[in-house]
Write a protein that holds these residues in place. Sequence first.
Motif, PDB file in Angstrom:
ATOM      1  N   ILE A 379      35.064  -9.918  19.689  1.00  0.00           N
ATOM      2  CA  ILE A 379      34.367  -9.882  21.161  1.00  0.00           C
ATOM      3  C   ILE A 379      33.806  -8.627  21.480  1.00  0.00           C
ATOM      4  CG2 ILE A 379      34.401 -10.833  23.505  1.00  0.00           C
ATOM      5  CD1 ILE A 379      36.233 -13.306  22.328  1.00  0.00           C
ATOM      6  N   GLY A 380      34.742  -7.686  21.894  1.00  0.00           N
ATOM      7  CA  GLY A 380      34.357  -6.366  22.116  1.00  0.00           C
ATOM      8  C   GLY A 380      33.461  -5.788  21.316  1.00  0.00           C
ATOM      9  N   HIS A 381      33.366  -6.071  20.064  1.00  0.00           N
ATOM     10  CA  HIS A 381      31.938  -5.573  19.166  1.00  0.00           C
ATOM     11  C   HIS A 381      30.707  -6.290  19.655  1.00  0.00           C
ATOM     12  CE1 HIS A 381      34.969  -3.055  16.882  1.00  0.00           C
ATOM     13  NE2 HIS A 381      33.790  -2.185  16.955  1.00  0.00           N
ATOM     14  N   GLY A 382      31.019  -7.301  20.173  1.00  0.00           N
ATOM     15  CA  GLY A 382      29.647  -8.299  20.441  1.00  0.00           C
ATOM     16  C   GLY A 382      29.593  -9.301  19.312  1.00  0.00           C
ATOM     17  N   TYR A 383      30.695  -9.520  18.481  1.00  0.00           N
ATOM     18  CA  TYR A 383      30.586 -10.649  17.224  1.00  0.00           C
ATOM     19  C   TYR A 383      31.151 -11.868  17.703  1.00  0.00           C
ATOM     20  CZ  TYR A 383      29.956  -6.306  14.499  1.00  0.00           C
ATOM     21  OH  TYR A 383      29.434  -5.024  13.963  1.00  0.00           O
ATOM     22  N   ASP A 384      30.533 -13.025  17.288  1.00  0.00           N
ATOM     23  CA  ASP A 384      31.097 -14.422  17.711  1.00  0.00           C
ATOM     24  C   ASP A 384      32.139 -14.483  16.393  1.00  0.00           C
ATOM     25  OD1 ASP A 384      31.700 -17.128  17.420  1.00  0.00           O
ATOM     26  OD2 ASP A 384      29.767 -17.648  17.077  1.00  0.00           O
ATOM     27  N   PRO A 385      33.627 -14.747  17.026  1.00  0.00           N
ATOM     28  CA  PRO A 385      34.571 -14.599  16.276  1.00  0.00           C
ATOM     29  C   PRO A 385      34.712 -15.953  15.239  1.00  0.00           C
ATOM     30  CG  PRO A 385      35.358 -15.098  18.520  1.00  0.00           C
ATOM     31  CD  PRO A 385      33.770 -14.833  18.572  1.00  0.00           C
ATOM     32  N   ALA A 386      33.947 -16.830  15.565  1.00  0.00           N
ATOM     33  CA  ALA A 386      34.018 -18.235  14.542  1.00  0.00           C
ATOM     34  C   ALA A 386      33.031 -17.865  13.502  1.00  0.00           C
ATOM     35  CB  ALA A 386      33.793 -19.249  15.281  1.00  0.00           C
ATOM     36  N   THR A 387      31.733 -17.295  13.570  1.00  0.00           N
ATOM     37  CA  THR A 387      30.925 -17.240  12.502  1.00  0.00           C
ATOM     38  C   THR A 387      30.577 -15.896  12.232  1.00  0.00           C
ATOM     39  OG1 THR A 387      30.156 -19.277  13.813  1.00  0.00           O
ATOM     40  CG2 THR A 387      28.762 -18.174  11.991  1.00  0.00           C
ATOM     41  N   VAL A 391      29.365 -14.457   5.546  1.00  0.00           N
ATOM     42  CA  VAL A 391      30.312 -15.460   5.074  1.00  0.00           C
ATOM     43  C   VAL A 391      29.329 -16.776   4.710  1.00  0.00           C
ATOM     44  CG1 VAL A 391      32.140 -16.968   5.478  1.00  0.00           C
ATOM     45  CG2 VAL A 391      32.280 -14.576   5.897  1.00  0.00           C
ATOM     46  N   GLN A 392      28.288 -16.926   5.547  1.00  0.00           N
ATOM     47  CA  GLN A 392      27.608 -18.065   5.463  1.00  0.00           C
ATOM     48  C   GLN A 392      27.006 -18.075   4.094  1.00  0.00           C
ATOM     49  OE1 GLN A 392      27.341 -21.015   7.598  1.00  0.00           O
ATOM     50  NE2 GLN A 392      28.703 -20.056   9.117  1.00  0.00           N
ATOM     51  N   LEU A 394      28.153 -16.961   1.278  1.00  0.00           N
ATOM     52  CA  LEU A 394      29.026 -17.486   0.322  1.00  0.00           C
ATOM     53  C   LEU A 394      29.508 -18.831   0.186  1.00  0.00           C
ATOM     54  CD1 LEU A 394      31.838 -14.714   0.861  1.00  0.00           C
ATOM     55  CD2 LEU A 394      29.869 -14.535  -0.598  1.00  0.00           C
ATOM     56  N   ARG A 395      28.874 -19.652   1.110  1.00  0.00           N
ATOM     57  CA  ARG A 395      29.353 -21.045   1.078  1.00  0.00           C
ATOM     58  C   ARG A 395      28.871 -21.762   0.091  1.00  0.00           C
ATOM     59  NH1 ARG A 395      30.996 -23.485   7.045  1.00  0.00           N
ATOM     60  NH2 ARG A 395      32.185 -21.609   7.492  1.00  0.00           N
ATOM     61  N   GLY A 396      27.458 -21.491  -0.347  1.00  0.00           N
ATOM     62  CA  GLY A 396      27.070 -22.186  -1.450  1.00  0.00           C
ATOM     63  C   GLY A 396      27.939 -21.805  -2.937  1.00  0.00           C
ATOM     64  N   ALA A 397      28.226 -20.504  -2.908  1.00  0.00           N
ATOM     65  CA  ALA A 397      29.011 -20.177  -4.131  1.00  0.00           C
ATOM     66  C   ALA A 397      30.506 -20.628  -4.202  1.00  0.00           C
ATOM     67  CB  ALA A 397      28.727 -18.641  -4.420  1.00  0.00           C
ATOM     68  N   ARG A 398      31.215 -20.325  -2.852  1.00  0.00           N
ATOM     69  CA  ARG A 398      32.707 -20.718  -2.868  1.00  0.00           C
ATOM     70  C   ARG A 398      32.691 -21.685  -1.797  1.00  0.00           C
ATOM     71  NH1 ARG A 398      35.943 -15.528  -2.570  1.00  0.00           N
ATOM     72  NH2 ARG A 398      37.477 -16.806  -3.379  1.00  0.00           N
ATOM     73  N   PRO A 399      32.343 -22.894  -2.021  1.00  0.00           N
ATOM     74  CA  PRO A 399      32.596 -23.760  -0.880  1.00  0.00           C
ATOM     75  C   PRO A 399      33.958 -24.105  -0.274  1.00  0.00           C
ATOM     76  CG  PRO A 399      32.170 -24.976  -2.640  1.00  0.00           C
ATOM     77  CD  PRO A 399      31.859 -23.419  -2.961  1.00  0.00           C
ATOM     78  N   GLY A 400      34.939 -23.767  -1.192  1.00  0.00           N
ATOM     79  CA  GLY A 400      36.302 -23.921  -0.821  1.00  0.00           C
ATOM     80  C   GLY A 400      37.081 -22.931  -0.064  1.00  0.00           C
ATOM     81  N   HIS A 401      36.378 -21.730   0.148  1.00  0.00           N
ATOM     82  CA  HIS A 401      37.024 -20.825   0.591  1.00  0.00           C
ATOM     83  C   HIS A 401      36.206 -20.186   1.741  1.00  0.00           C
ATOM     84  CE1 HIS A 401      38.409 -20.567  -3.509  1.00  0.00           C
ATOM     85  NE2 HIS A 401      39.502 -19.806  -3.186  1.00  0.00           N
ATOM     86  N   ALA A 402      35.148 -20.881   2.142  1.00  0.00           N
ATOM     87  CA  ALA A 402      34.493 -20.352   3.245  1.00  0.00           C
ATOM     88  C   ALA A 402      34.969 -20.369   4.596  1.00  0.00           C
ATOM     89  CB  ALA A 402      32.941 -20.936   3.463  1.00  0.00           C
TER      90      ALA A 402
END
Length: 402
Positions: A379-387, A391-392, A394-402
Amino acid sequence: MATFDEQRLDDERALAEVDPGLSLRALAGAGAQVRTAVHAAAEAGLDRLEGLGPRGVVVGAAGGSACVGDLLEALTRVGGAVPVQTVTSAPLPGWVGALDLVVAVSQSGRAAGALALAAEAGRRGASLLTVGAPDSPLADLSARHHGIHVPVRVDGAGSRTSMWAQAAPVLLAADVLGLASVPPGLLAELADVLDDRARRSGPATESFDNPAKLLACEVAESAAIVLGDGPFGGVAARRAAEMFGRTGRMPVTSGALPDAASQVVACFDGPLAGQGDAGGGGRDIFADPFLDGPSRPPLRLVLLRDTSPLPPPDPRAADGAELVDDPSVAARRLAQTVESVADDAGVRISRVDSDASSPLLRLASHVALTDFAATYLAIGHGYDPATSPHVQLLRGARPGHA
């Protein structure tokens, strides 16, 4: 490059804008997660595991759920008569068969790794315990293979912010199976510890009195190493490093004493340590960033400390008997030595203390604070901590680890 603005951490509007997924709220509800999960485990019939007597246990968990397996391994490491192994993806170890128990954990109930491991356990005839969302593919798999499914639903939380909802049923299962002593009363204490950390580290507590916000500020300007002692301290340190990286977007390394002592201490005479700066620890005010290049972030040691009362001295010591150190006492001594060496070398030190008498409660206290700190770091850097956009990808390549 995003700069860290600590004023965001005390600004309600900024917190709402940067944390739309309400990660801070989910972390603040960790104690409630434990209580709800304990009730769900009882409703699911977890007591049916009593008398199972598995030859071995495999925990299938990845990503934000991986700490659950690490925690069970630490719990059963001393005195456990049944081997426990954690895997993050298929296949199961070759030795797993009808005499063994497979525990598959996925908060969403849809992680490909957990699903593949649960399906393989069913094909091999192993006993199956699953923890995840109700009415999910994981719940269906468990039902088809006559397993026990503990439904956990944490509204608005992802796998990283619902760790304790996933862990509580597994801890109870360890108690039912006789792998470790984790009675419901201990889990009630654990929930209270998490509530206390949430009060002291939550967003309503301002930075000057908030240990998690202060730690986030310190890590933001450093190259950090998180160090714990023993099996439980190692789990907490690994979890902290993973959260600082995955949630906070800062690369952080971790280690556990005693094994990591030499590796960590060696860094104290390296280029990031205090003695590498001008004046023995201060930044060179005459440095020109255009001619000399940007300055490197200084090394910081984040110590997850056990400050519980030491056990009373062995009376045999007074008779001059040669004694073997209690492992917990030896670990505390080594941690104090590492801290002293770091201080002498001019290395910055952050101390995360817990005086809880139980190793599990100390781990919960350490994890709760560093989870909050990693979220504040984002948050201090202005990034959404959840997303994370990357990483998005990677989801197609490694759906079990995203």
